[in-house]
Design a protein around this motif. Structure first.
Motif, short mmCIF file in Angstrom:
data_model
loop_
_atom_site.label_atom_id
_atom_site.label_comp_id
_atom_site.label_asym_id
_atom_site.label_seq_id
_atom_site.Cartn_x
_atom_site.Cartn_y
_atom_site.Cartn_z
N GLN B 141 0.69 -0.93 -0.13
CA GLN B 141 0.03 0.00 -0.13
C GLN B 141 0.46 1.29 0.04
N GLY B 142 1.73 1.25 -0.78
CA GLY B 142 2.22 2.60 -0.66
C GLY B 142 3.91 2.16 -1.48
N VAL B 143 4.39 2.92 -2.05
CA VAL B 143 6.13 2.40 -1.66
C VAL B 143 6.74 3.54 -0.96
N ASP B 144 6.06 4.50 -0.63
CA ASP B 144 6.95 5.06 1.17
C ASP B 144 7.28 3.88 1.57
N LYS B 145 6.36 2.89 1.68
CA LYS B 145 6.83 2.19 2.44
C LYS B 145 7.90 0.96 2.64
N VAL B 146 8.78 0.95 1.43
CA VAL B 146 9.27 0.35 0.92
C VAL B 146 10.75 1.16 0.42
N VAL B 147 10.70 2.87 -0.16
CA VAL B 147 11.71 3.33 -0.85
C VAL B 147 11.26 4.79 -0.40
N PRO B 148 11.82 6.07 0.00
CA PRO B 148 11.34 6.65 0.18
C PRO B 148 11.45 7.65 -0.91
N VAL B 149 10.42 8.31 -1.03
CA VAL B 149 9.53 9.63 -1.88
C VAL B 149 10.14 10.65 -1.92
N ASP B 150 10.31 11.71 -3.07
CA ASP B 150 9.74 12.78 -3.68
C ASP B 150 8.70 13.52 -3.92
N VAL B 151 8.38 12.68 -4.80
CA VAL B 151 6.77 13.07 -5.76
C VAL B 151 6.16 12.06 -5.50
N TYR B 152 5.23 12.29 -5.74
CA TYR B 152 3.97 11.80 -5.40
C TYR B 152 3.45 12.09 -6.47
N LEU B 153 3.05 11.53 -7.68
CA LEU B 153 1.78 11.61 -8.73
C LEU B 153 0.79 10.71 -8.59
N PRO B 154 0.00 11.62 -8.08
CA PRO B 154 -1.55 10.65 -8.51
C PRO B 154 -2.59 10.32 -10.15
N GLY B 155 -3.17 9.52 -9.89
CA GLY B 155 -3.45 9.78 -11.75
C GLY B 155 -3.69 7.70 -11.99
N CYS B 156 -4.81 7.66 -12.79
CA CYS B 156 -4.58 6.06 -12.61
C CYS B 156 -4.85 5.65 -14.32
N PRO B 157 -4.08 5.87 -14.93
CA PRO B 157 -3.30 6.68 -14.79
C PRO B 157 -2.61 8.11 -14.91
N PRO B 158 -1.63 8.16 -14.61
CA PRO B 158 -1.50 10.09 -15.20
C PRO B 158 -1.42 9.71 -16.41
N ARG B 159 -1.26 11.62 -16.46
CA ARG B 159 -1.38 11.69 -18.34
C ARG B 159 -0.07 11.98 -18.62
N PRO B 160 0.37 11.92 -19.71
CA PRO B 160 2.13 12.76 -20.25
C PRO B 160 2.29 13.57 -19.10
N GLU B 161 1.79 14.19 -19.64
CA GLU B 161 1.76 15.74 -18.45
C GLU B 161 1.98 15.83 -17.35
N GLY B 162 1.03 15.15 -16.93
CA GLY B 162 1.24 15.12 -15.14
C GLY B 162 2.76 14.47 -15.05
N LEU B 163 3.13 13.45 -15.85
CA LEU B 163 4.53 12.47 -15.45
C LEU B 163 5.58 14.17 -15.58
N ILE B 164 4.99 14.72 -16.81
CA ILE B 164 6.45 16.28 -17.09
C ILE B 164 6.06 17.11 -16.31
N ASP B 165 5.03 17.15 -15.19
CA ASP B 165 4.58 17.54 -13.83
C ASP B 165 5.01 17.06 -12.98
N ALA B 166 5.38 16.18 -12.67
CA ALA B 166 6.14 15.64 -11.83
C ALA B 166 7.31 15.58 -11.59
N VAL B 167 8.48 15.36 -12.75
CA VAL B 167 9.40 15.37 -12.75
C VAL B 167 10.30 17.22 -13.41
N ILE B 168 8.98 17.88 -13.11
CA ILE B 168 9.58 19.52 -13.17
C ILE B 168 9.51 20.30 -11.56
#
Lengths: 191, 184, 419
Positions: B141-168
């Motif tokens: 239930q969430g990869v932050d139980k395994v690795v530390p996360v810097d940016v969370y990006l919601p969506g199912c699946p998130p749009r490509p623009e969303g991923l670009i926004d997460a990278v920015i």
């Protein structure tokens, strides 16, 4: 919207049921028809023989295994056995699909393996063992296939409670969310 | 809140009670370190965020959107993510794209450990961020139980623009960090 | 300077496999000392997902290949037992995540058979259009990624550019690019907007030339042919025995396609051919898929030209919501609407197996109902699961580089394999 589609659809599986009733009458426990599908309920002991006959006899030629699974009816015990192990086979030559069901009880969930009859049954039987705990005797390597090897329990059984984590609403925060994760007013800027 | 609601939690640490000017830790340190070191730090961070090479960790449906982000229409390499490295030893950021099952959890941790510092993690999609629609026995239930996360990006699946926004957003976060090697 | 001792057997403790990787959940059986075990791990660029292969290599030749799956096991079948039928539809999207409408369609058809209802012809035609466009999109994605695995980077970008146009159509009708969940039990979510027709007609008109361009890149390419002809061969009998279906089965020469053999959703009205291969190698499967794309576009064209009018949802009140104006005036309709939304419909007890021809093969849903509003058991017969079980047979004796090509040619989706 008019005629129910099942009235027009030919019944599948009758070919297998008829063949088994003719050649191996002891293996057939009963037959049933529903939703244009005929199901043959087979005895556990004669399963391999029946399967080999269905594969090799030219009238049947069920050469393709479709799936193996089991359905868990825990409320049926002790009148009827708990598990329905379902085999679905397909004959490409005659364009027919048949279903065989073997009933096994809870205290003895063993079925002979059909891996020697169709090579594809290998993985399907492993999956059935993994998720439901049906033991296929004669399988060369009955290990878990989808879950980690040290997993305990068989998830698709009805008494296995599948639960990830509680969903936190505003009314159940005390038990749903640990103290550190509950929303609180943080000083400074959060965005 | 940016596109698709990507968010990065930032709370400025604040001593508060004494009448000092309101500066954060990093500003005070930078003032101590001097102009040249600050510029050098900025340069290093600029280099780091401008060429973030992701490691290939596409698991499920979000991986398809990640591949779509990397291909012709939404070109992720405009933002520096030129190549998706197959070996984690050559990558900076791990975009966990997809649902992480119980069997995959140790693998995820192993790949994360194999990445050299500095490294960041973007948790892409609902399943990676919180388990998504699968609240059951099989999904972590969430990869932050395994690795530390810097940016969370919601969506199912998130749009490509969303991923670009997460990278920015990750790039902005990296710009605000200070490289460990240059700090005193 | 000491003299070295004569060459002797390696010490005892190195013979036994004490040194295990972090993924020591599989017992590695050593056949003999001349083979090497290679772990093609779950994180690998060419495994099309989280597939782990344990390869026993003799030099570069694969002796035994043992796939280790389950790294994407999501417990779908358990989730189906916890949600009512309409709530299960979004879950079905995420199984075979490259071709979501097929999953929706299979589940919806199975539930409709249990209920004994038939959807109106407009819904059937729209379902066919959506599914066949998704087949083209899925094959394009397969084409791009398989070419990328073999070293060709151009087809990837070309194919995905074209796939985006189909995702645009998805977005137009449902708002979502991928997991549309547009096909529900009883019909579709809603009728399509007006721009749909022109977009689809555009795709039908321009894509055949695009597919010719894609074929130009690979079909006569000597490198591609070297890497694919004669490799990964599976005979028709073996393919059937493993339960393989779809292009894997048709590439070996078996002319079996569920759209022709057991038509559903109105496929019997459309004219199309089913391409089959001759040798059962990778090249044949590639040709089968490329031709299937063209046939799918033919089907879409016919469906679009003969698209009937009418409702897109069944009028059977067990499943369909009452019309809005009735809800405002009749108390029973209001309660009925409430019950349908909160509880869902209740099919009579029974069991049914419904299969559809997905881009990967036979995707089937074995649905058992006990009369309640949730499926009692929903077993998903995933095509990639059976196709992947034929992988060890296909790669035995091949070079390790060919393993990548063979995996690509089977077109597996780990969401399907692991469910």
């Amino acid at each position: 919207m008019g005629l129910s589609p099942d009235a027009a659809r030919p019944v599948s599986g009758t070919r297998a049921a008829n063949l088994l009733t003719r050649e191996l009458p002891d293996s057939v426990a009963r037959r049933s028809v529903a939703e244009s599908e005929e199901i043959t309920w087979v005895q556990r002991e004669s399963l391999v023989q029946a399967a080999t006959l269905l594969r090799d006899h030219p009238d049947a030629a069920y050469t393709m295994p479709v799936f193996v699974t089991a359905v868990d009816w825990p409320d049926r015990e002790p009148e009827e056995p708990r598990y329905d192990v379902v085999y679905e086979l397909r004959s490409l030559q005659h364009n027919d699909t048949c279903r065989l069901i073997v009933q096994v009880p809870d205290d003895d969930p063993r079925v002979p393996s059909l891996e020697s009859v169709w090579a594809g049954m290998d993985w399907h039987e492993r999956e059935c063992y993994d998720l439901l705990g049906i033991v296929f005797e004669g399988h060369h390597d009955l290990r878990r296939i989808l879950l980690p090897l040290d997993w305990e329990g068989h998830p698709l059984r009805k008494d296995y409670v599948s639960f990830g984590e509680p969903i936190a609403f505003t009314h159940n925060l005390e038990w749903a969310l640990p103290e550190a994760e509950r929303p609180r007013d943080l000083p400074g800027e959060t965005r | 809140m940016g596109l698709n609601g990507t968010r990065v939690l930032r709370a400025s640490s604040d001593a508060g009670t004494v009448a000092l000017p309101r500066t954060g830790v990093w500003e005070r340190e930078a003032a101590r370190a001097g102009i040249i070191t600050t510029t050098l730090e900025n340069l290093v961070q600029w280099g780091r965020y401008s060429s973030l090479w992701p490691t290939q960790f596409g698991l499920a449906c979000c991986a398809i959107e990640m591949m779509a982000t990397a291909s012709s229409r939404y070109d992720l390499s405009r933002f520096g993510a030129e190549v998706f490295r197959s070996s984690p030893r050559q990558a900076d950021v791990m975009i966990v794209a997809g649902r992480v099952s119980q069997k995959m959890g140790p693998v995820l941790r192993q790949i994360y450990d194999q990445m050299p510092e500095p490294k960041w993690v973007i948790s892409m999609g609902a399943c990676a961020s919180s388990g998504g629609m699968f609240n059951n026995y099989a999904i972590i239930q969430g990869v932050d139980k395994v690795v530390p996360v810097d940016v969370y990006l919601p969506g199912c699946p998130p749009r490509p623009e969303g991923l670009i926004d997460a990278v920015i957003k990750l790039q902005k976060k990296i710009a605000g960090e200070r490289p460990a090697s240059l700090r005193g | 300077m000491t003299t070295l001792p004569p060459l002797q057997q390696p010490p005892e403790h190195l013979d036994a496999h004490e040194e295990r990787s972090g993924l020591d959940n599989v017992d590695i059986v050593q056949l003999d000392d001349s083979t090497m075990e290679l772990n093609m791990g779950p994180q690998h660029p060419s495994t099309h997902g989280v597939l782990r292969l344990l390869l026993e290599l003799d030099g570069e030749v694969v002796k035994v290949c043992r796939p280790d799956i389950g790294y994407l096991h999501t417990g779908f079948e358990k989730d189906y037992e916890r949600h009512n039928y309409q709530q299960c539809i979004p879950y079905t999207d995420r199984m075979d995540y490259l071709s979501p409408p097929f999953n929706n369609l299979g589940f919806a058809l199975a539930a409709e058979r249990l209920l004994g209802i038939e959807v109106p012809p407009r819904a059937q035609a729209l379902r066919v259009i959506l599914c066949e466009l998704t087949r083209v999109a899925s094959h394009l994605l397969w084409y791009g990624t398989t070419a990328l695995d073999l070293g060709a980077t151009t087809p990837f970008l070309y194919a995905w550019r074209d796939r985006e146009r189909i995702l645009d159509i998805n977005e137009l009708i449902s708002g979502v690019r991928m997991h549309t969940s547009f096909i529900r039990v009883g019909g579709m979510v809603a009728d399509v907007p007006d721009e749909f027709y022109s977009l689809v007609a555009d795709v039908v008109e321009t894509f055949p030339r695009r597919i010719d361009e894609h074929e130009l890149l690979l079909t006569k390419n000597p490198i591609f042919r070297e890497r694919t002809i004669g490799l990964g061969v599976i005979s028709a009998e073996d393919a059937m025995a493993y339960g393989a279906s779809g292009p894997v089965l048709r590439g070996s020469g078996v002319p079996y396609d569920l759209r022709k053999a057991k038509p559903y959703s109105g496929y019997e009205q459309y004219e199309f051919d089913v391409p089959i291969g001759g040798n059962g190698d990778i090249y044949d499967r590639y040709l089968v898929r490329m031709q299937e794309m063209r046939e799918s576009l033919q089907i879409v064209k016919q469906a679009l030209d003969t698209l009937p009018g009418g409702p897109v949802n069944t009028s059977d009140r067990r499943v369909a919501m009452p019309p809005r104006n009735e809800i405002n005036t009749s108390m029973e309709s209001l309660i009925h609407h409430f019950k349908l939304v909160t509880e869902g419909f209740r099919p009579p007890p029974g069991q049914v197996y419904q299969a559809v021809e997905s881009p990967r093969g036979e995707l089937g849903f074995y649905l058992v109902s006990d009369g309640s509003n949730r499926p009692y058991r929903c077993k998903v017969r995933a095509p990639s699961f059976s196709n992947l079980s034929s992988l060890p047979h296909m790669v035995k004796g091949e070079l390790i580089a060919d393993v990548v090509a063979v995996i690509g040619s089977i077109d597996i989706i780990l969401g399907d394999v692991d469910r």
